[in-house]
Write a protein that holds these residues in place. Structure first.
Motif, PDB file in Angstrom:
ATOM      1  N   ALA A 168      46.423  -0.756  78.611  1.00 41.78           N
ATOM      2  CA  ALA A 168      46.982  -1.259  79.969  1.00 41.78           C
ATOM      3  C   ALA A 168      45.987  -2.366  80.539  1.00 41.78           C
ATOM      4  O   ALA A 168      46.364  -3.257  81.391  1.00 41.78           O
ATOM      5  N   LEU A 169      44.650  -2.119  80.233  1.00 39.95           N
ATOM      6  CA  LEU A 169      43.837  -2.865  80.779  1.00 39.95           C
ATOM      7  C   LEU A 169      43.350  -4.257  80.171  1.00 39.95           C
ATOM      8  O   LEU A 169      43.642  -5.287  80.573  1.00 39.95           O
ATOM      9  N   VAL A 170      43.472  -4.136  78.592  1.00 36.83           N
ATOM     10  CA  VAL A 170      43.115  -5.351  77.731  1.00 36.83           C
ATOM     11  C   VAL A 170      44.345  -5.925  77.146  1.00 36.83           C
ATOM     12  O   VAL A 170      44.106  -7.166  76.494  1.00 36.83           O
ATOM     13  N   ASN A 171      45.577  -4.999  77.059  1.00 37.57           N
ATOM     14  CA  ASN A 171      46.707  -5.772  76.398  1.00 37.57           C
ATOM     15  C   ASN A 171      46.371  -6.204  74.895  1.00 37.57           C
ATOM     16  O   ASN A 171      46.656  -7.444  74.640  1.00 37.57           O
ATOM     17  N   PRO A 172      45.912  -5.466  73.792  1.00 39.38           N
ATOM     18  CA  PRO A 172      45.418  -5.888  72.714  1.00 39.38           C
ATOM     19  C   PRO A 172      46.631  -6.327  71.872  1.00 39.38           C
ATOM     20  O   PRO A 172      47.756  -5.678  71.862  1.00 39.38           O
ATOM     21  N   ARG A 189      56.477  -3.030  77.689  1.00 43.17           N
ATOM     22  CA  ARG A 189      56.113  -4.275  77.711  1.00 43.17           C
ATOM     23  C   ARG A 189      54.710  -4.636  77.262  1.00 43.17           C
ATOM     24  O   ARG A 189      54.287  -5.471  76.711  1.00 43.17           O
ATOM     25  N   LEU A 190      53.863  -3.580  77.253  1.00 42.71           N
ATOM     26  CA  LEU A 190      52.502  -3.553  76.695  1.00 42.71           C
ATOM     27  C   LEU A 190      52.466  -3.294  75.275  1.00 42.71           C
ATOM     28  O   LEU A 190      51.382  -3.537  74.624  1.00 42.71           O
ATOM     29  N   THR A 191      53.542  -2.482  74.611  1.00 40.64           N
ATOM     30  CA  THR A 191      53.361  -1.837  73.365  1.00 40.64           C
ATOM     31  C   THR A 191      54.538  -2.572  72.467  1.00 40.64           C
ATOM     32  O   THR A 191      54.644  -2.312  71.342  1.00 40.64           O
ATOM     33  N   THR A 244      52.135   7.363  68.215  1.00 39.47           N
ATOM     34  CA  THR A 244      53.349   7.800  69.183  1.00 39.47           C
ATOM     35  C   THR A 244      52.742   7.946  70.642  1.00 39.47           C
ATOM     36  O   THR A 244      53.638   7.832  71.605  1.00 39.47           O
ATOM     37  N   ALA A 245      51.454   8.474  70.727  1.00 37.64           N
ATOM     38  CA  ALA A 245      50.966   8.862  72.143  1.00 37.64           C
ATOM     39  C   ALA A 245      50.467   7.574  72.795  1.00 37.64           C
ATOM     40  O   ALA A 245      50.934   7.600  74.022  1.00 37.64           O
ATOM     41  N   VAL A 246      50.229   6.494  72.254  1.00 35.84           N
ATOM     42  CA  VAL A 246      50.168   5.169  73.128  1.00 35.84           C
ATOM     43  C   VAL A 246      51.291   4.520  73.614  1.00 35.84           C
ATOM     44  O   VAL A 246      51.524   4.275  74.617  1.00 35.84           O
ATOM     45  N   ARG A 247      52.335   4.649  72.729  1.00 33.40           N
ATOM     46  CA  ARG A 247      53.691   4.037  73.127  1.00 33.40           C
ATOM     47  C   ARG A 247      54.402   5.093  74.126  1.00 33.40           C
ATOM     48  O   ARG A 247      55.113   4.486  74.936  1.00 33.40           O
TER      49      ARG A 247
END
Length: 374
Positions: A300-304, A334-336, A325-328
């Motif tokens: 959420a901070l750096v949008n890699p 819109r970030l993932t 799975t956990a990140v998404r």
């Protein structure tokens, strides 16, 4: 002299391999006399050479001007919690010779460094016709960008303020650069994926660390502690485990390889095969999910563009799947949506990263100009 100096010209020549004098004139805007003076200084210093003729131009073939990088090597001392990986690489970080040896990084710095430097001496002696450009030392602790010294590190008691670079330079009178191991790892992963930015790399083994590379630049942070994600507090529960930093509830206290082994009653050591011990364990799946939820905050901070998971545990398929799975699940779509989360495929990314740091320092325009003026 920046922008017109021999060092600046060398940086341009190093950026690709097919320059001719005519192309350099067009690219730099320098006068013919000035360009030839700069090139002459670089030729005399052995920093550039002519490398045959360019393709047919309809007239006299033009000679190619290239950086004289042949035979120039970097020694990399990559210190992990319980392992030292010593490598001689070319300037691009390609390993020429390497060795891995057990060590306890919590031991006395003089003893640990003497051990890895002795191994480095043996590896360098095995080569022929090589020139040592510099030494890169990767460490599992924060390195101050202001002083170049290791700052207080939980896993390295007694190393705070120890003159590591001076100790290593007493063996080899060349530039010695220090960097956090996870950040060096990230720089190496970025080199494997040119054009990927931002790139977030995670080294997950006995400890947990990360590095962020943005447009080719490594983020060190204000005081050299960027990427120390293992000490993000993930629980305020009164029964949360105690971390090696002395606090409770840190990510590392729950999820690091060190913590997972300790909960099994195993004392972590250099003989650990973390993947073999933990790959199929439910504890590792839980730990990977917790790591993924923590990384979601960084997303959420750096949008890699890409997250690369490396280290003995990070590259395991089960860990990559759980983190993905956990990140998404935790971050906005819109970030993932276009985010890649992949396992590292690099054999020794920290060596690639440290070689890049050393080469960038040794052949920086100001450093080259100072050498030529000296």
């Amino acid at each position: 002299m920046t922008g017109t100096s021999p060092g600046w010209l060398l940086q341009l020549i190093r950026s690709r391999e097919d320059w001719t004098r005519r192309q350099l004139l067009a690219e730099t805007g320098l006068s013919r006399m000035t360009l030839f003076e700069r090139l002459d200084a670089l030729f005399r210093a052995g920093l550039v050479h002519e490398a045959g003729a360019a393709g047919p131009t309809g007239g006299r073939p033009a000679a190619l001007i290239r950086f004289a990088g042949q035979g120039r090597v970097v020694l990399v001392l990559d210190l992990d919690h319980h392992t030292g990986r010593i490598a001689v690489t070319d300037l691009a970080g390609r390993s020429l010779r390497e060795r891995e040896l057990p060590l306890d990084v919590a031991g006395p710095p003089e003893s640990v460094l003497a051990t890895v430097c002795d191994a480095g001496t043996e590896l360098l002696a095995a080569g022929a016709g090589e020139t040592l450009a510099g030494v890169g030392v990767a460490l599992p602790g924060p390195v101050s960008p202001a002083t170049g010294l290791l700052r207080p590190a939980t896993v390295m008691p007694g190393w705070d303020g120890f003159p590591i670079a001076a100790f290593v330079a007493s063996r080899w009178p060349v530039p010695v650069l220090l960097e956090n191991d996870a950040r060096a790892h990230a720089l190496g992963e970025a080199a494997e994926r040119p054009g990927t930015t931002p790139l977030l790399a995670v080294k997950y083994a006995h400890g947990i660390g990360a590095g962020l590379v943005l447009d080719g630049a490594l983020l060190s942070g204000f005081d050299g502690a960027a990427g120390d994600i293992g000490h993000i507090r993930v629980s305020d529960d009164v029964d949360a485990p105690v971390c090696r930093c002395g606090r409770t509830g840190c990510l590392a206290a729950f999820a690091s390889g060190y913590a997972l082994l300790r909960r099994r009653g195993v004392t972590p050591s250099s003989s650990d095969d973390l993947a073999a011990r933990l790959a199929a364990s439910p504890e590792l799946r839980d730990a990977a999910r917790l790591l993924g939820r923590t990384l979601a905050g960084l997303v959420a901070l750096v949008n890699p563009q890409t997250i690369v998971l490396g280290g003995a545990l990070g590259r395991l398929p089960g860990v990559v799947g759980e983190v993905n799975t956990a990140v998404r699940a935790a971050a906005l779509d819109r970030l993932t949506g276009d985010l890649e989360i992949v396992a590292s495929t690099a054999r020794h990314p920290a060596a690639v990263g440290m070689a890049a740091l050393v080469a960038g320092h040794v052949y920086a325009p100001d450093a080259v100009d100072a050498r030529l003026m000296g």
